[in-house]
Design an enzyme around this catalytic site. Structure first.
Site, PDB file in Angstrom:
ATOM      1  N   GLY A  59     -12.257  46.538  83.543  1.00 29.43           N
ATOM      2  CA  GLY A  59     -12.618  46.193  84.914  1.00 29.43           C
ATOM      3  C   GLY A  59     -12.288  44.776  85.360  1.00 29.43           C
ATOM      4  O   GLY A  59     -12.579  44.402  86.495  1.00 29.43           O
ATOM      5  N   ASP A  80      -3.452  36.880  82.990  1.00 33.79           N
ATOM      6  CA  ASP A  80      -3.835  38.216  82.506  1.00 33.79           C
ATOM      7  C   ASP A  80      -3.388  38.396  81.054  1.00 33.79           C
ATOM      8  O   ASP A  80      -2.984  39.479  80.636  1.00 33.79           O
ATOM      9  CB  ASP A  80      -3.264  39.327  83.412  1.00 33.79           C
ATOM     10  CG  ASP A  80      -3.741  40.726  83.011  1.00 33.79           C
ATOM     11  OD1 ASP A  80      -4.871  40.848  82.508  1.00 33.79           O
ATOM     12  OD2 ASP A  80      -2.974  41.687  83.188  1.00 33.79           O
TER      13      ASP A  80
END
Ligand SMILES: O=C(O)c1cc(C(=O)O)c2c(n1)C(=O)C(=O)c1cc(C(=O)O)[nH]c1-2
Ligand SMILES: [Ca+2]
Length: 677
Positions: A184, A309
């Site tokens: 998430g 990321d």
């Protein structure tokens, strides 16, 4: 011969922590996601070997009846196979015939699909004490009776359902606790891992990977330590901070340590998350925990102050290696950031890190284990192309380690991306033109402002972890190939993005066998033995984040499980081939609406449906291949929820009728542009 329920109950009932450890002696069963607790994916079975692998043939196939990504490594217990398809559906099969014994559908609501970043995937189950455990995409952990497929218990792992938590990873069971983390962090969540008592489903412990609101009491000393490495001025806890533990776990029973990998920050952009910088513990780290209490023991942070990321949730493998003349108890990881790490698994001490692909964000690591960042790797002003990109030099696709060759087999890749700071970013806002913001993504970056310079690639990389160097590689046509398996038969098995299943000589990389399968492959194979016969199983089904909107083969078959053995003679099912559709005629089309349609498309549709007409789509259809029927009924799909059961959300809460008209104009415009004059 049919399998009776009592024998299934007895076989799975006999599985406890010791049974998983003992299976290492013969590897007849496949009892844990990564085969063993060390997650080596090295099987000692050698009756399939370099001499006879060329005679592998299909024994059976099983249709999972899914169109989305399949990432499951099957679990096999005494002739029964437990494999998951998309939407977290569990299939128990007779492993000798592929006949279903039961199917368990956790009934994930279709509109939950958009709550995940990366397709409605599931990586598999855990088995223990007569039960099968699956973490469903909507965050519920289910315990299922292994013999009957009936639910034993179900528990909600999500502490805050306002946030987009999901589960894609496989649970592990250690000392009577079922362990599972969540995904998430692209949306904005606070990462954690939870442990549940296998018998009752009661929560035993939960360890957060990042601190909460520092004005509240800290949950434990590790959170206090972590909070010192964050700048509270941007109130990072409102977006959750990230650090989701969505995939890797490994366990050392002698040290009684659980190793987990943690994910990226929420939002990705560190300037927006922690403006003064800081390491932002425990993002992008490997953390050792006590599996019985959840107490923090040590950590190693691969990517301090993550802004790319660069998750460290990638596969962790435990091994004992001779390094500088000394046998060291180490762990290995090849996370998204492109470096291969060897870490002391007793203490967390950094041993070495070297790039296994081209890397531009850092020039290397210093002796203390800190990266030496390249200038400009965190530009606030200019668009920049970091290599590797957010897709990772290696993603969740499992690697494997063969102690006999001493090599790690890594599905390595490059997927170029250019990113720049999103000047309009606001927490949880759905503004137009921010890439993916319409579907709730919280990155703080924009993409594809300019074309990347790097070229995409995918290869199987055989890596020497002691020397930290490449030994051989096998090139593929595309990134995003499957996970790997290696065996004492001196073999490496891997499925490919372009829909093949391959066997290599583990020492030389020579291709010894291959077969087309009916879809692109992303999952990893498993091997197991029953009544003296060795089998190899691979679940196929194209998907995952890279596979959502593109594919590397025209084969578009459903998810399927294939089991092979030497001398197997079952014919392969026919592959289904997708055809390019003709330009849609007969739908209202005003070229003046194309520009506005593009803006709406980029924010809401692009990430799943791709650039219209560029290819035939991935696990999700490309809208440039729409039929007239789809476009005529665009309102039903976009606003009325006609496709909700298949994962297409209703956009009624964020788009209007006028927006739909503009979207359709944009899709028509892309078709118009390529129409022969
Ligand atoms: O940050 C997260 O929580 C999170 C979760 C997941 C997931 O659960 O699958 C992925 C990612 N990140 C991610 O960054 C990523 O590249 C990715 C690829 C995939 C996939 O299944 O193909 N999942 C995920
Ligand atoms: Ca992520």
């Amino acid at each position: 011969q049919t399998i009776d329920r009592e024998s299934i109950r007895a076989a799975v009932g006999a599985i406890d922590t010791q049974a998983i450890i003992d299976n290492d002696a013969h590897d007849r069963n496949w009892l844990n996601y990564g085969l063993n607790y060390a997650e080596t994916r090295f099987s000692q079975l050698d009756s399939i070997n370099t001499e006879n692998v060329g005679q592998l043939g299909l024994e059976w196939s099983y249709n999972l009846n899914s169109t989305r990504g399949v990432q499951s490594t099957p679990i096999v217990v005494d002739g029964v196979m437990y494999v998951t398809g998309s939407w977290s559906i569990v299939h128990a099969l007779d492993a000798l015939t592929g006949e279903p014994i039961w199917v368990y559908d956790p009934e994930v609501p279709g509109d939950f699909g958009e709550r995940g970043c990366c397709d409605v995937v599931n990586r598999g189950v855990a088995v223990y004490d007569g039960m099968v455990f699956v973490g469903a995409f909507d965050g519920y952990l289910h315990a299922i009776d292994a013999a009957t497929g009936d639910r034993v218990w179900v528990t909600d792992t999500i502490e805050n359902r306002e946030m987009s938590y999901t589960i894609t990873g496989a649970p592990r069971v250690i000392n009577g606790n079922v362990l599972i983390g969540n995904g998430g962090a692209e949306f904005g969540v606070r990462g954690y891992i939870s442990a549940y008592d296998a018998a009752s489903g009661e929560m035993s412990w939960r360890w957060y990977s990042v601190p909460g609101d520092p004005s509240e009491p800290f949950e434990n000393a590790s959170m206090e330590m972590a909070a010192d490495t964050w700048d509270p001025s941007a109130e990072y806890w409102l977006a959750g901070g990230g650090g989701t533990i969505w995939d890797a776990m490994a366990y050392d029973p002698d040290l009684n340590l659980l190793y987990v990998g943690t994910g990226n920050g929420s939002p990705w952009n560190q300037h927006l998350r922690s403006p003064a910088g800081g390491d932002n513990l425990f993002l992008a780290s490997i953390v050792a925990l006590n599996p019985d209490t959840g107490d923090y023991v040590w950590h190693y942070q691969n990517t301090p102050g993550d802004t790319w990321d660069y998750t460290s949730t990638q596969h962790i493998i435990l091994a004992d290696l001779e390094i500088d003349g000394e046998i060291r108890q180490i762990l290995m990881q090849a996370p998204k950031n492109g470096f291969f790490y060897v870490i002391d698994r007793v203490t967390g001490e950094f041993i070495s890190a070297e790039p296994f692909v081209e890397v531009t964000w850092a020039t290397g690591y210093d002796e203390t284990g800190r990266p030496i960042e390249a200038a400009g790797a965190r530009s606030r002003t200019e668009p920049w192309e970091t290599i590797p990109s957010a897709y990772g030099a290696h993603n969740w696709h499992p690697m494997s380690f063969n102690p006999e060759t001493g090599l790690v087999y890594i599905p390595a890749q490059g997927v170029p991306l250019v990113q720049s700071t999103d000047p309009a970013w606001q927490l949880n806002s759905h503004q137009p033109m921010s890439t993916m913001s319409g579907v709730g993504w919280n990155l703080g970056y924009l993409f594809n402002v300019v074309a990347p310079e790097a070229t995409p690639f995918g290869h199987l990389l055989a890596w020497d972890p002691v020397e930290q160097r490449e030994v051989w590689r096998a090139e593929y046509v595309s990134p995003w190939n499957g996970g790997t398996l290696t065996t004492a038969g001196n073999l490496v098995f891997q499925g490919t993005a372009d829909g093949r299943f391959m066997a290599y000589d583990a020492t030389t990389g020579q291709v010894l066998w291959q077969t087309p399968v009916t879809s692109g492959v992303v999952a990893a194979p498993a091997t197991w033995e029953h009544e003296g016969q060795q089998y190899v199983t691979i679940a196929v089904g194209w998907g995952g984040v890279y596979g959502l909107m593109q594919r590397a083969t025209d084969r578009v078959g459903p998810g399927r499980v294939f089991t092979f053995r030497v001398g197997g003679e079952t014919p392969m099912p026919e592959a289904e081939i997708s055809d390019r559709l003709d330009l849609v005629e007969g739908v209202p089309y005003d070229p003046d609406h194309v520009g506005e349609g593009l803006a709406i498309y980029v924010s809401n549709c692009l990430f799943c449906h791709g650039v219209p007409g560029v290819n035939n789509g991935g696990a999700i259809p490309n809208l440039g291949y729409s039929t007239a029927h789809t476009l005529i009924n665009a309102r039903a799909w976009i606003l009325d929820g006609a496709g909700v059961d298949n994962g297409m959300p209703s956009f009624a809460d964020r788009l209007s009728e006028e927006d739909v008209t503009r979207l359709v104009a944009f899709i028509q415009g892309t078709a118009d542009a390529v129409r022969p004059q």
